[in-house]
Write an enzyme that holds these catalytic residues in place. Structure first.
Site, mmCIF file in Angstrom:
data_model
loop_
_atom_site.group_PDB
_atom_site.id
_atom_site.type_symbol
_atom_site.label_atom_id
_atom_site.label_comp_id
_atom_site.label_asym_id
_atom_site.label_seq_id
_atom_site.Cartn_x
_atom_site.Cartn_y
_atom_site.Cartn_z
ATOM 1 N N ASN A 8 0.878 -1.172 0.000
ATOM 2 C CA ASN A 8 0.000 0.000 0.000
ATOM 3 C C ASN A 8 0.916 1.222 0.000
ATOM 4 O OD1 ASN A 8 -1.783 2.066 0.518
ATOM 5 N ND2 ASN A 8 -2.227 1.457 2.636
ATOM 6 N N TRP A 9 1.061 1.803 -1.190
ATOM 7 C CA TRP A 9 1.997 2.926 -1.318
ATOM 8 C C TRP A 9 1.499 4.187 -0.621
ATOM 9 C CZ3 TRP A 9 4.169 3.239 -7.028
ATOM 10 C CH2 TRP A 9 4.905 2.076 -7.297
ATOM 11 N N LYS A 10 0.212 4.238 -0.303
ATOM 12 C CA LYS A 10 -0.404 5.465 0.240
ATOM 13 C C LYS A 10 -0.118 6.635 -0.717
ATOM 14 C CE LYS A 10 -0.115 3.400 4.762
ATOM 15 N NZ LYS A 10 -0.164 3.569 6.209
ATOM 16 N N HIS A 92 -9.527 1.405 4.610
ATOM 17 C CA HIS A 92 -8.279 1.605 5.353
ATOM 18 C C HIS A 92 -8.524 2.576 6.507
ATOM 19 C CE1 HIS A 92 -4.228 2.864 6.339
ATOM 20 N NE2 HIS A 92 -3.826 1.736 5.803
ATOM 21 N N GLU A 94 -6.942 5.002 7.579
ATOM 22 C CA GLU A 94 -6.736 6.421 7.254
ATOM 23 C C GLU A 94 -7.967 6.998 6.547
ATOM 24 O OE1 GLU A 94 -2.935 5.805 5.338
ATOM 25 O OE2 GLU A 94 -2.080 5.317 7.300
ATOM 26 N N GLU A 164 -5.576 -4.564 10.589
ATOM 27 C CA GLU A 164 -4.548 -3.548 10.792
ATOM 28 C C GLU A 164 -4.845 -2.769 12.072
ATOM 29 O OE1 GLU A 164 -2.483 -2.542 6.796
ATOM 30 O OE2 GLU A 164 -4.116 -1.151 7.111
ATOM 31 N N GLY A 170 2.403 2.533 10.690
ATOM 32 C CA GLY A 170 3.380 3.600 10.497
ATOM 33 C C GLY A 170 4.069 4.042 11.772
ATOM 34 N N SER A 210 3.312 -1.886 10.390
ATOM 35 C CA SER A 210 4.758 -1.956 10.646
ATOM 36 C C SER A 210 5.361 -3.332 10.372
ATOM 37 C CB SER A 210 5.071 -1.485 12.079
ATOM 38 O OG SER A 210 4.674 -0.133 12.256
ATOM 39 N N GLY A 231 2.763 -1.072 4.252
ATOM 40 C CA GLY A 231 2.842 0.353 3.937
ATOM 41 C C GLY A 231 4.280 0.766 3.647
ATOM 42 N N GLY A 232 4.919 1.358 4.642
ATOM 43 C CA GLY A 232 6.259 1.933 4.470
ATOM 44 C C GLY A 232 7.247 1.018 3.771
HETATM 45 P P1 PGA Z 1 2.790 0.452 7.619
HETATM 46 O O1 PGA Z 1 1.327 0.663 6.972
HETATM 47 O O2 PGA Z 1 3.302 -0.865 7.086
HETATM 48 O O3 PGA Z 1 3.584 1.620 7.144
HETATM 49 O O4 PGA Z 1 2.605 0.415 9.094
HETATM 50 C C1 PGA Z 1 0.436 -0.410 6.801
HETATM 51 C C2 PGA Z 1 -0.854 0.092 6.209
HETATM 52 O O5 PGA Z 1 -1.335 1.173 6.610
HETATM 53 O O6 PGA Z 1 -1.449 -0.560 5.320
#
Ligand code: PGA
Length: 249
Positions: A8-10, A92, A94, A164, A170, A210, A231-232
């Site tokens: 997930n590149w966001k 998600h 967010e 999640e 993050g 994470s 994510g990251g």
């Molecule tokens: P993260 O994000 O791996 O950077 O914690 C995961 C996500 O929000 O899908």
């Protein structure tokens, strides 16, 4: 095969950086585990042109609950299909926290994705307050139930589910493998109750929050963790590939 790893590149990326990242993923191949990247809308064409014919699928991070019409700024499922998307992330945390995606809207988005044969990746998870308040299972159940109540067992059964915990996204604070496994087992139990044992047994339940090359193998070694939503670490080719490899083994 329940295993899957999805990046997930966001809201990260740019044409040059994407080309390098996607090129490295393509070159490495599938690593023996199905994988995909969910990129920002403007880069879907780039993902399509660089990943087509490779072992790696691609998708989007959201879609409109509406099929077509006067919805300025929205992107429909049919549009995602025009760019060869296989997956779409829905709900998600967010989107839920910052952009008004209620349980009801998330359920409508799952339906919108399924109506055009996109594979929804339905995200669920509790905040730190909710975990400390002892309502993790109640929150996750409510989020899943919204999809079940709107679309029935068929809708929930068609989802990849991503657990999640919001406090782990993050933050560098991963859920312990045991904490994650406990919620994954709970989710599989709800699926069994609502959709039947067969559906529960074949549903892919990803962990996100994470995930890094260093902790992936232990997380993915848990009985009910079928891979990750990353994510990251999905922005660094070597890290993402190492996580995919961990899921394969
Ligand atoms: P993260 O994000 O791996 O950077 O914690 C995961 C996500 O929000 O899908």
């Amino acid at each position: 095969m329940r295993k899957l790893v999805v990046g997930n590149w966001k809201m990260h990326g740019g044409l040059d950086a994407n080309a390098a990242l996607l090129g490295a993923l393509r070159e490495a191949g599938g690593q023996g585990c199905p994988s995909a990247v969910c990129v920002p809308f403007p880069y879907l064409q780039q993902a399509k042109s660089l990943l087509e014919g490779s072992a790696i699928a691609w998708g989007a991070q959201d879609l409109s609950e509406h099929a077509v019409g006067a919805y300025t700024g929205e992107v429909s499922g049919a549009m995602l299909n025009d760019f060869g998307c296989r997956y779409v992330i829905v709900g998600h945390s967010e989107r839920r926290a910052l952009f008004g995606d209620t349980d009801g809207r998330v359920a409508a988005k799952v339906d919108a994705a399924l109506a055009v044969k996109l594979q929804p990746i339905l995200c669920v998870g509790e905040t730190l307050d909710e975990r400390e308040g002892g309502v993790t299972e109640a929150v996750v159940e409510r989020q899943l139930k919204a999809v079940f109540e709107r679309g029935g067992a068929a809708a929930l059964a068609a989802c990849v589910i991503a657990y999640e915990p919001v406090w782990a996204i993050g933050t560098g604070k991963t859920a312990t493998p045991a904490q994650a496994q406990a919620v994954h087992a709970f989710i599989r139990g709800r699926l069994a109750a609502w959709c039947g044992a067969d559906v529960a047994a074949r549903t892919t339940i990803l962990y996100g929050g994470s995930v890094k090359p260093q902790n992936a193998a232990e997380l993915f070694g848990q009985a009910d963790i079928d891979g990750g939503l990353i994510g990251g670490a999905s922005l660094v080719a070597g890290d993402f590939l190492a996580i995919v490899a961990a899921a394969a083994s």
